[in-house]
Design a protein around this motif. Sequence first.
Motif, short mmCIF file in Angstrom:
data_model
loop_
_atom_site.label_atom_id
_atom_site.label_comp_id
_atom_site.label_asym_id
_atom_site.label_seq_id
_atom_site.Cartn_x
_atom_site.Cartn_y
_atom_site.Cartn_z
N ASN A 136 0.75 -1.20 0.19
CA ASN A 136 -0.04 0.24 -0.03
C ASN A 136 0.95 1.26 -0.07
OD1 ASN A 136 -1.81 2.02 0.53
ND2 ASN A 136 -2.76 1.33 2.30
N PRO A 137 1.23 1.86 -1.29
CA PRO A 137 2.11 2.87 -1.39
C PRO A 137 1.72 4.18 -0.44
CG PRO A 137 1.69 1.97 -3.40
CD PRO A 137 0.64 1.37 -2.54
N ARG A 138 0.45 4.11 -0.06
CA ARG A 138 -0.26 5.43 0.46
C ARG A 138 -0.22 5.40 2.17
NH1 ARG A 138 -3.86 8.87 -1.80
NH2 ARG A 138 -5.06 8.96 0.04
N ILE A 139 0.44 4.17 2.63
CA ILE A 139 0.24 3.93 3.95
C ILE A 139 1.37 4.85 4.91
CG2 ILE A 139 2.44 2.38 4.35
CD1 ILE A 139 -0.92 1.80 5.98
N VAL A 140 0.97 5.39 5.69
CA VAL A 140 1.91 6.09 6.63
C VAL A 140 2.31 5.31 7.85
CG1 VAL A 140 1.88 8.36 8.11
CG2 VAL A 140 0.81 8.37 6.10
N TYR A 141 3.42 5.18 8.01
CA TYR A 141 3.93 4.33 9.09
C TYR A 141 4.70 4.94 9.95
CZ TYR A 141 6.10 -0.16 10.46
OH TYR A 141 6.90 -1.28 10.96
N ALA A 142 4.23 5.00 11.30
CA ALA A 142 4.97 5.51 12.38
C ALA A 142 5.78 4.49 13.45
CB ALA A 142 4.17 6.39 13.19
N SER A 143 7.11 4.66 13.35
CA SER A 143 7.80 3.93 14.23
C SER A 143 8.17 4.83 15.52
CB SER A 143 9.22 3.26 13.77
OG SER A 143 8.75 2.25 12.69
N ILE A 144 7.92 4.40 16.67
CA ILE A 144 8.52 4.95 17.75
C ILE A 144 9.21 4.04 18.70
CG2 ILE A 144 7.35 6.07 20.04
CD1 ILE A 144 4.95 5.95 18.78
N SER A 145 10.50 4.55 18.82
CA SER A 145 11.50 3.84 19.47
C SER A 145 12.23 4.63 20.67
CB SER A 145 12.60 3.25 18.66
OG SER A 145 13.19 4.47 18.11
N GLY A 146 13.15 3.97 21.44
CA GLY A 146 13.67 4.64 22.37
C GLY A 146 14.54 5.77 21.80
N PHE A 147 15.34 5.57 20.68
CA PHE A 147 16.44 6.54 20.34
C PHE A 147 16.37 6.86 18.71
CE2 PHE A 147 18.07 5.04 24.38
CZ PHE A 147 18.41 6.13 25.05
N GLY A 148 15.31 6.39 17.98
CA GLY A 148 15.39 6.48 16.81
C GLY A 148 15.72 5.45 16.16
N GLN A 149 15.63 5.50 14.59
CA GLN A 149 15.86 4.26 13.67
C GLN A 149 17.49 4.39 13.45
OE1 GLN A 149 13.63 1.90 13.19
NE2 GLN A 149 12.67 2.99 14.79
N ASN A 150 18.19 5.30 13.62
CA ASN A 150 19.60 5.32 13.37
C ASN A 150 20.46 5.95 14.51
OD1 ASN A 150 18.26 7.71 12.31
ND2 ASN A 150 20.37 8.31 11.71
N GLY A 151 21.72 5.80 14.39
CA GLY A 151 22.53 6.45 15.32
C GLY A 151 23.05 5.53 16.43
N PRO A 152 24.18 5.80 16.97
CA PRO A 152 24.71 4.80 17.92
C PRO A 152 23.90 4.29 19.01
CG PRO A 152 25.94 7.04 18.44
CD PRO A 152 24.85 7.15 17.01
#
Length: 415
Positions: A136-152
């Motif tokens: 579904n190319p129209r999907i809005v996908y939200a990921s909530i994490s402790g520190f984000g999806q990238n970074g050390p």
Amino acid sequence: MSRRESLPLLLSEELTQKSTTLPLSGLRVLDLSQVMAGPFCCMLLGDMGADVIKVEPPHNGDQTRNSMGFRMKGTDSPGFLALNRNKRSIELNLKSEAGREIFYELVRTADVVVENSRPGVSKRLMVDYDTLEKINPRIVYASISGFGQNGPWSKRPGFDLIAQAMSGMMSAMGIPGQEPIKSGVSVGDLGAGLFSLYGILSAIIGREKTGEGQFVDASLFEAALSLSIWETTEFWALGKSPAPMGSANRMSAPYQAFQASDGLFVLGAANQKLWQALCKTIDREDILLDERFVDNKERLGNRQALVDILNSVFVNDTVENWVSRLLDAGVPAGPIYDFEQSLSSEHVAERRMVQEMAHPVEGHFKTLGFPVKLSKTPQELRQHPPLLGEHTHQILDELGLGNKLKEFESQGAFG
């Protein structure tokens, strides 16, 4: 027949009619999240009319169902009940191909997916953004994490305590000279939920222009850091990290708690006009001539001396009398209430911030009302926090998969 099969369908015609007048009616949200940040975000979307389907792992569901150490009547904790109204629940084993097949069918009908697993988990389950965008190319996908999806720090666990500690927030809270104190309110978790909501709705509006959804990356750490407005400003301006100040304010004085004869209250003389009104109200206009307190800059530099003088005055009368006198003079002031006092106040009642909700197991229980009021399409408690898997059969029927229920069960779709 199980308990959930015997319950009446909750998305009845009456409830559907109620939701169609709300701003987010017609929006479908798949809530893959657990505990606080994601469920809070999805509940707010549901409050505004979105059809929120809570996709839960079999048997135990959202881990908050069994948290807190106390319950009312049923098996779900009050914490779960507080974060999951206006949602439906489907049990799906996303580790099985059959479970994913059903989920992918849901994705075809959805606008938003919200998840708050540690980075990498959704990809292993094959429910990540890259996978779902192809469906579904129209999907809005939200990921909530402790520190984000990238970074050390991205692989670290996402806990409110850790976010408050590592963002710098905790270092600036507490009593001077004592150990840092965590905010009792889960600022990182709830802040991340609110920022995610902001990102989701922005992406939905943007989709109207582009026709495409996008990925929303939110974190507890960045929520806590982004709310540290005064503290980061002070650090950049002065070159040193702000120290704890108790109830005081970094930008204005006096602006904190004071001791009356029978308890504590707060006041905020945040500008020169209010400072002059305060001194007149407490019959200490002589302080206006004291060089230590002539303006806000001097008062900030001599805060403790100012507090000592004011407390020596305030200790001679009650909280109620001081608050009344200050308010009459136009000086912002208020008592420090506990939750019993706040929730039982006339103001909370008139603002409908305590409401009762019917539940098939709990009977009636109290829940917080809506923090934002809409004049033409007021929100309603349309659906109780769902029992685990309560709407599994109903949702399969909506997808046209009801006739394959036994087949999916045999393939482990529901655990």
